[in-house]
Design a protein around this motif. Structure first.
Motif, PDB file in Angstrom:
ATOM      1  N   VAL A 260       5.937  17.509  14.744  1.00 47.77           N
ATOM      2  CA  VAL A 260       6.107  16.264  15.492  1.00 47.77           C
ATOM      3  C   VAL A 260       4.864  15.394  15.376  1.00 47.77           C
ATOM      4  O   VAL A 260       4.950  14.186  15.151  1.00 47.77           O
ATOM      5  N   TYR A 261       3.699  16.013  15.507  1.00 46.17           N
ATOM      6  CA  TYR A 261       2.458  15.233  15.502  1.00 46.17           C
ATOM      7  C   TYR A 261       2.243  14.528  14.162  1.00 46.17           C
ATOM      8  O   TYR A 261       2.043  13.299  14.137  1.00 46.17           O
ATOM      9  N   PRO A 262       2.346  15.261  13.003  1.00 43.84           N
ATOM     10  CA  PRO A 262       2.258  14.544  11.725  1.00 43.84           C
ATOM     11  C   PRO A 262       3.304  13.449  11.598  1.00 43.84           C
ATOM     12  O   PRO A 262       3.030  12.382  11.046  1.00 43.84           O
ATOM     13  N   PHE A 263       4.499  13.707  12.119  1.00 46.71           N
ATOM     14  CA  PHE A 263       5.566  12.701  12.031  1.00 46.71           C
ATOM     15  C   PHE A 263       5.156  11.418  12.747  1.00 46.71           C
ATOM     16  O   PHE A 263       5.346  10.312  12.230  1.00 46.71           O
ATOM     17  N   GLU A 264       4.545  11.554  13.934  1.00 50.25           N
ATOM     18  CA  GLU A 264       4.117  10.356  14.662  1.00 50.25           C
ATOM     19  C   GLU A 264       2.951   9.675  13.943  1.00 50.25           C
ATOM     20  O   GLU A 264       2.837   8.448  13.955  1.00 50.25           O
ATOM     21  N   VAL A 265       2.094  10.493  13.299  1.00 55.78           N
ATOM     22  CA  VAL A 265       0.963   9.905  12.562  1.00 55.78           C
ATOM     23  C   VAL A 265       1.475   9.079  11.383  1.00 55.78           C
ATOM     24  O   VAL A 265       0.873   8.058  11.025  1.00 55.78           O
ATOM     25  N   VAL A 266       2.625   9.499  10.815  1.00 54.98           N
ATOM     26  CA  VAL A 266       3.217   8.725   9.712  1.00 54.98           C
ATOM     27  C   VAL A 266       3.480   7.292  10.154  1.00 54.98           C
ATOM     28  O   VAL A 266       3.277   6.345   9.379  1.00 54.98           O
ATOM     29  N   SER A 267       3.892   7.113  11.409  1.00 58.86           N
ATOM     30  CA  SER A 267       4.166   5.752  11.875  1.00 58.86           C
ATOM     31  C   SER A 267       2.887   4.918  11.886  1.00 58.86           C
ATOM     32  O   SER A 267       2.911   3.737  11.550  1.00 58.86           O
ATOM     33  N   ILE A 268       1.744   5.541  12.267  1.00 57.16           N
ATOM     34  CA  ILE A 268       0.462   4.823  12.240  1.00 57.16           C
ATOM     35  C   ILE A 268       0.106   4.452  10.801  1.00 57.16           C
ATOM     36  O   ILE A 268      -0.343   3.344  10.515  1.00 57.16           O
ATOM     37  N   LEU A 269       0.347   5.413   9.884  1.00 59.26           N
ATOM     38  CA  LEU A 269       0.064   5.165   8.465  1.00 59.26           C
ATOM     39  C   LEU A 269       0.886   3.987   7.954  1.00 59.26           C
ATOM     40  O   LEU A 269       0.377   3.088   7.277  1.00 59.26           O
ATOM     41  N   LEU A 270       2.179   3.985   8.303  1.00 60.20           N
ATOM     42  CA  LEU A 270       3.044   2.885   7.865  1.00 60.20           C
ATOM     43  C   LEU A 270       2.594   1.567   8.484  1.00 60.20           C
ATOM     44  O   LEU A 270       2.626   0.524   7.834  1.00 60.20           O
ATOM     45  N   LEU A 271       2.152   1.628   9.749  1.00 57.94           N
ATOM     46  CA  LEU A 271       1.665   0.419  10.426  1.00 57.94           C
ATOM     47  C   LEU A 271       0.452  -0.133   9.685  1.00 57.94           C
ATOM     48  O   LEU A 271       0.357  -1.346   9.431  1.00 57.94           O
ATOM     49  N   ALA A 272      -0.480   0.769   9.321  1.00 54.19           N
ATOM     50  CA  ALA A 272      -1.667   0.337   8.579  1.00 54.19           C
ATOM     51  C   ALA A 272      -1.257  -0.298   7.259  1.00 54.19           C
ATOM     52  O   ALA A 272      -1.824  -1.325   6.845  1.00 54.19           O
ATOM     53  N   ALA A 273      -0.248   0.288   6.596  1.00 46.92           N
ATOM     54  CA  ALA A 273       0.214  -0.269   5.319  1.00 46.92           C
ATOM     55  C   ALA A 273       0.820  -1.652   5.524  1.00 46.92           C
ATOM     56  O   ALA A 273       0.576  -2.569   4.729  1.00 46.92           O
ATOM     57  N   VAL A 274       1.603  -1.821   6.607  1.00 49.74           N
ATOM     58  CA  VAL A 274       2.218  -3.128   6.889  1.00 49.74           C
ATOM     59  C   VAL A 274       1.133  -4.177   7.071  1.00 49.74           C
ATOM     60  O   VAL A 274       1.178  -5.265   6.483  1.00 49.74           O
ATOM     61  N   VAL A 275       0.115  -3.844   7.885  1.00 47.18           N
ATOM     62  CA  VAL A 275      -0.974  -4.792   8.141  1.00 47.18           C
ATOM     63  C   VAL A 275      -1.711  -5.108   6.835  1.00 47.18           C
ATOM     64  O   VAL A 275      -1.991  -6.273   6.523  1.00 47.18           O
ATOM     65  N   GLY A 276      -1.987  -4.059   6.052  1.00 47.52           N
ATOM     66  CA  GLY A 276      -2.691  -4.263   4.787  1.00 47.52           C
ATOM     67  C   GLY A 276      -1.932  -5.174   3.849  1.00 47.52           C
ATOM     68  O   GLY A 276      -2.510  -6.071   3.222  1.00 47.52           O
ATOM     69  N   VAL A 277      -0.610  -4.966   3.751  1.00 51.32           N
ATOM     70  CA  VAL A 277       0.217  -5.798   2.870  1.00 51.32           C
ATOM     71  C   VAL A 277       0.154  -7.250   3.299  1.00 51.32           C
ATOM     72  O   VAL A 277      -0.014  -8.161   2.471  1.00 51.32           O
ATOM     73  N   VAL A 278       0.246  -7.493   4.616  1.00 50.12           N
ATOM     74  CA  VAL A 278       0.266  -8.876   5.100  1.00 50.12           C
ATOM     75  C   VAL A 278      -1.090  -9.523   4.839  1.00 50.12           C
ATOM     76  O   VAL A 278      -1.175 -10.662   4.367  1.00 50.12           O
ATOM     77  N   VAL A 279      -2.176  -8.792   5.117  1.00 50.64           N
ATOM     78  CA  VAL A 279      -3.525  -9.356   4.933  1.00 50.64           C
ATOM     79  C   VAL A 279      -3.769  -9.694   3.461  1.00 50.64           C
ATOM     80  O   VAL A 279      -4.224 -10.780   3.115  1.00 50.64           O
ATOM     81  N   LEU A 280      -3.413  -8.740   2.561  1.00 50.59           N
ATOM     82  CA  LEU A 280      -3.661  -8.969   1.134  1.00 50.59           C
ATOM     83  C   LEU A 280      -2.681  -9.971   0.545  1.00 50.59           C
ATOM     84  O   LEU A 280      -3.057 -10.855  -0.225  1.00 50.59           O
ATOM     85  N   GLY A 281      -1.407  -9.843   0.938  1.00 51.30           N
ATOM     86  CA  GLY A 281      -0.372 -10.677   0.327  1.00 51.30           C
ATOM     87  C   GLY A 281      -0.448 -12.133   0.747  1.00 51.30           C
ATOM     88  O   GLY A 281       0.029 -13.008   0.034  1.00 51.30           O
ATOM     89  N   MET A 282      -1.019 -12.405   1.930  1.00 54.14           N
ATOM     90  CA  MET A 282      -1.051 -13.784   2.404  1.00 54.14           C
ATOM     91  C   MET A 282      -2.393 -14.455   2.143  1.00 54.14           C
ATOM     92  O   MET A 282      -2.599 -15.596   2.530  1.00 54.14           O
ATOM     93  N   LYS A 283      -3.300 -13.732   1.499  1.00 50.52           N
ATOM     94  CA  LYS A 283      -4.600 -14.317   1.160  1.00 50.52           C
ATOM     95  C   LYS A 283      -4.403 -15.508   0.240  1.00 50.52           C
ATOM     96  O   LYS A 283      -3.624 -15.445  -0.705  1.00 50.52           O
ATOM     97  N   LYS A 284      -5.101 -16.575   0.537  1.00 49.02           N
ATOM     98  CA  LYS A 284      -4.994 -17.756  -0.338  1.00 49.02           C
ATOM     99  C   LYS A 284      -6.068 -17.692  -1.413  1.00 49.02           C
ATOM    100  O   LYS A 284      -7.248 -17.557  -1.111  1.00 49.02           O
ATOM    101  N   PHE A 285      -5.627 -17.769  -2.678  1.00 46.32           N
ATOM    102  CA  PHE A 285      -6.605 -17.679  -3.769  1.00 46.32           C
ATOM    103  C   PHE A 285      -6.958 -19.070  -4.286  1.00 46.32           C
ATOM    104  O   PHE A 285      -6.143 -19.953  -4.289  1.00 46.32           O
TER     105      PHE A 285
END
Lengths: 164, 117
Positions: free
Chosen positions: A139-164
């Motif tokens: 159960v604990y690793p399963f809940e940690v997966v959600s944090i990992l996915l959250l970090a990935a979501v934030v990372g994608v938005v930060v990198l993908g929306m960067k203006k070059f």
């Protein structure tokens, strides 16, 4: 029955994998890779790993291949640039070397475990069994997966929306 | 009877049908190639730039977000199989998981990553 399926799926998987690395058009490679992933999914099904079978189709043959095709669209190679991607002597040599090494490694790993038996399931991979393990022991690793996915979501938005 | 046989029949039909149709089309169809036939049609105006251009990176953003929430959905399948047996504990486990990812969705929405312009 299972061993016939094993051989059919294995031949499809290996043939499409060879096509994946030998095509010079990246889209043809991507389609070959999709066929390869579906064939491997079939191998999972014959091993009674039904959950892995669904994941392989949904996530790999579905979502990951979408990403691969998007990258091909983003790069947008010209005919002239594709020509340089085909097979050449040194590439065939290096990839054959790697293939022989991997096969030798697998043969060595197999030799300790009582011979080559590709079709008998080792574990119960049904969705029910996998679920019982995920939602009780892990159960604990399963809940940690959600944090990992959250970090990935934030990372994608930060990198993908960067203006070059 | 082996339970995979109907599945194999579907796979066989899905493989044979396109092969037969493509073969028939190439054997029976007339082939009259002309230069003008291969041109992309743009209201009769001669073509100025290559039709395939770079795609904006925002398509990729949508694709990666789809992948991440797809992985989230993957965990719902095994949960749906056993949730009656897990009882209230299973409901709480999944609620925590989904809440964390819902925060991610709120963040994506607030940052405007789903806006197209």
């Amino acid at each position: 029955m299972e061993s016939v399926l094993f051989w059919i799926l294995s031949v499809v998987a290996v043939a499409s994998a060879v096509l994946t690395v030998s095509r010079s058009n990246p889209l043809a490679s991507a389609l070959s890779l999709t066929v390869c992933l579906v064939a491997v999914a079939g191998l999972f099904a014959t091993l009674s790993a039904h959950f892995l079978f669904i994941i392989q189709l949904l996530v790999y043959a579905g979502a990951v291949m979408v990403l691969v095709i998007y990258v091909i669209m983003l790069l947008n190679l010209k005919e002239r640039e594709m020509k340089a991607l085909g097979l050449s002597g040194p590439r065939v040599f290096v990839s054959s070397l790697v293939a022989v090494f991997v096969v030798a490694l697998l043969a060595r790993a197999q030799s300790g475990s009582g011979g080559f038996d590709p079709v008998s399931p080792v574990l119960d991979g049904s969705a029910r069994r996998v679920a019982e393990i995920i939602f009780t022991s892990y159960v604990y690793p399963f809940e940690v997966v959600s944090i990992l996915l959250l970090a990935a979501v934030v990372g994608v938005v930060v990198l993908g929306m960067k203006k070059f | 009877m082996n339970p995979y046989i109907p599945l194999l029949a579907v796979v066989a039909v899905a493989f044979i049908l396109p092969v037969v149709l493509l073969a028939m089309s190439s054997m029976l169809g007339p082939k009259r190639d002309e230069a003008a036939k291969g041109d992309p049609y743009e209201c009769g105006v001669p073509q100025l730039t290559p039709p395939r251009d770079h795609f904006p990176v925002k398509y990729y953003l949508v694709a990666v977000l789809f992948l991440l929430f797809d992985v989230e959905a993957v965990f719902l399948y095994p949960w749906a199989v056993v949730y009656r047996r897990l009882g209230i504990l299973g409901l709480v486990e999944m609620a925590v998981f989904l809440t964390v990812l819902f925060l991610g969705l709120v963040y994506v929405w607030k940052r405007g990553a789903l806006e197209w312009d």
